[in-house]
Scaffold this active site. Structure first.
Site, mmCIF file in Angstrom:
data_model
loop_
_atom_site.group_PDB
_atom_site.id
_atom_site.type_symbol
_atom_site.label_atom_id
_atom_site.label_comp_id
_atom_site.label_asym_id
_atom_site.label_seq_id
_atom_site.Cartn_x
_atom_site.Cartn_y
_atom_site.Cartn_z
ATOM 1 C CB SER A 1 4.970 41.387 -2.881
ATOM 2 O OG SER A 1 3.555 41.474 -3.052
ATOM 3 C CG HIS B 1 8.123 38.890 -1.004
ATOM 4 N ND1 HIS B 1 8.238 38.880 -2.843
ATOM 5 C CD2 HIS B 1 6.932 39.011 -1.238
ATOM 6 C CE1 HIS B 1 6.960 38.596 -3.485
ATOM 7 N NE2 HIS B 1 6.040 38.823 -3.092
ATOM 8 C CE LYS C 1 6.687 35.188 -3.050
ATOM 9 N NZ LYS C 1 6.052 35.362 -4.431
HETATM 10 N N1 PMP Z 1 1.657 36.362 0.358
HETATM 11 C C1 PMP Z 1 2.993 37.528 -0.473
HETATM 12 C C2 PMP Z 1 2.707 38.651 0.701
HETATM 13 C C3 PMP Z 1 3.114 37.460 -2.002
HETATM 14 O O1 PMP Z 1 3.805 38.012 -2.699
HETATM 15 C C4 PMP Z 1 3.045 35.588 -2.132
HETATM 16 C C5 PMP Z 1 3.318 35.536 -3.644
HETATM 17 N N2 PMP Z 1 3.092 36.492 -4.463
HETATM 18 C C6 PMP Z 1 2.229 35.035 -1.451
HETATM 19 C C7 PMP Z 1 2.224 35.002 -0.203
HETATM 20 C C8 PMP Z 1 1.324 34.013 -1.821
HETATM 21 O O2 PMP Z 1 2.473 32.325 -1.984
HETATM 22 P P1 PMP Z 1 2.172 31.366 -3.189
HETATM 23 O O3 PMP Z 1 3.146 31.953 -4.783
HETATM 24 O O4 PMP Z 1 3.472 30.537 -2.485
HETATM 25 O O5 PMP Z 1 1.072 30.879 -3.126
#
Ligand code: PMP
Length: 410
Positions: A181, A209, A240
């Site tokens: 990410s 993602h 997302k």
């Molecule tokens: N896994 C990854 C790779 C993420 O980037 C994120 C959120 N940025 C999450 C899990 C967590 O998801 P959420 O924001 O829906 O709690």
């Protein structure tokens, strides 16, 4: 000693904000599509994960409104007790069908899905094996499990092979992100799968993602590589490309049932379920993902175009192949200067600072969305080139202000 003493100290972020770098907690006063109103100003929004621009899609909004009218605002309970609505089961079935799995289990956030899946599937005598850049939620799940935790070098399947070899006969759970990410890199899934197979390890893929973005049909990183059958559990988020809130684990029936019924899956058992409107938005967004593949192709074309243009200008965008576009700037001072200049030009981007990146490799991070129009893209590229040259952000092209800022950074 007072445990609250730490609260009285000025946090470094607060010092930055005092110095006029208001990078965090900016108040958004509108929907977040190609543009958003941020603290009274309309800006081009390159800081959200609304990849396909669906948060404003009429079908998504109408479905969420209808569910709000029918079920009210909250579920007032855990999935296990009163908090399973028919819309939770519909969403679970839809996600499972979309990802070609037997079933899926829905959590209140993607963060909770990773914590629940990793901590429930890895037990006392097991080893959880993680990439050094694994998302915080995966690390927290591993911490909560009673398993031993080992790490391998970022996206290095050879190192994974070495770590798995050393685990011997213990149960092994490998958990990787599909798309990293911060960097926008796609994991080397083919070689990771190979190492897991060789050592009899189970593989969980966090495709937060990748879902809706990668693969011909948007099924994510495993589809991108043609490896869907090789992944044991897909964890995803619905915050997302599917713009709601929540997360899920999609797997074989046995694993899904275990996640549903085991009290070791604490984030699932001991927290309230997501509201009906959020679930209806997920189902409606999946309808659009399936019905409007052109949106994904548009995003994939835009990604290629923007990465190519920025690399041609000389920016360091690392190994990104996805709509996550990082630009490595260098010192924290120069990164803040670039962020501020972009902000003044009406472009919302995020900054990436240590510990997310090594000191001296601070970055600007942008996320592209299919909602961006041609005029937005042109304005963003022109502005980046102009500011990048002026501030000296482009390697080998030190600009005047950049030299000044760089010297100050010392
Ligand atoms: N896994 C990854 C790779 C993420 O980037 C994120 C959120 N940025 C999450 C899990 C967590 O998801 P959420 O924001 O829906 O709690």
């Amino acid at each position: 000693m007072d445990v609250f003493e730490k609260c009285a100290r000025l946090h470094p972020v607060m010092e930055l904000m005092d110095a006029g770098f208001n990078v965090y907690f900016r108040e958004v006063q509108s929907a977040q599509g190609a543009e958003a109103v941020v603290e009274g100003r309309t800006m081009i929004m390159l800081g959200s994960n609304n990849y396909l621009g669906l948060s404003e899609h009429p079908h998504v909004k109408a479905s969420a409104i209808a569910a709000l009218e029918k079920y009210g605002s909250g579920t007032a309970g855990s999935r296990v007790l009163n908090g399973t609505l028919d819309v939770h089961r519909q969403a679970e079935a839809r996600i499972a069908r979309f990802l070609r799995r037997d079933d899926s289990v829905f959590f209140t956030s993607g963060y909770m899905a990773n914590v629940g899946v990793v901590s429930a599937l890895a037990g006392r005598n097991d080893v959880v094996v993680l990439d050094r850049h694994a998302h915080a939620s995966i690390v927290d799940g591993a911490r909560l499990s009673l398993a031993e935790v080992r790490r391998f070098r970022h996206d290095d399947a050879r190192d994974l092979d070495r770590v798995l070899e050393a685990c011997g006969d213990a149960g092994k759970l490998v958990v990787v992100d599909g798309v990293y990410s911060m960097e926008g890199e796609i994991a080397d899934l083919p070689r990771i799968v190979e190492a897991c197979r060789k050592h009899g390890a189970r593989l969980v893929l966090d495709d937060a993602h990748g879902l809706g973005v990668l693969g011909r049909d948007g099924r994510g990183t495993a589809e991108h590589f043609g490896l869907e059958e090789e992944v044991d559990v897909v964890v995803g988020t619905t915050s997302k490309a599917l713009p709601s809130v929540g997360g899920f684990a999609a797997a074989d029936q046995e694993v899904a049932d275990y996640l549903r019924y085991s009290t070791t899956n604490r984030p699932f058992v001991f927290a309230a379920s997501p509201p009906a409107a959020s679930m209806a938005a997920v189902v409606a967004a999946l309808d659009v993902v399936e019905r409007e593949p052109a949106l994904r192709r548009q995003l994939q074309d835009l990604t290629r175009r923007v990465l190519h243009a920025l690399r041609r200008m000389g920016f360091d965008t690392g190994r990104s192949q996805t709509p996550i576009v990082p630009i490595t700037v260098g010192s924290m001072e120069l990164t803040f200067a670039m962020w501020k200049a972009l902000s003044e030009e009406g472009i919302f981007v995020n900054v990436v600072l240590p510990p997310a990146v090594p000191a001296g490799s601070c970055a600007i991070r942008m996320t592209l969305t299919a909602a961006l129009a041609e005029e937005h893209v042109e304005r963003v590229l022109d502005t980046l080139e102009r500011l990048g040259a002026r501030l000296g952000v482009i390697p080998g092209r030190p600009g005047l202000a950049g030299e000044e800022v760089g010297r100050k950074a010392g």
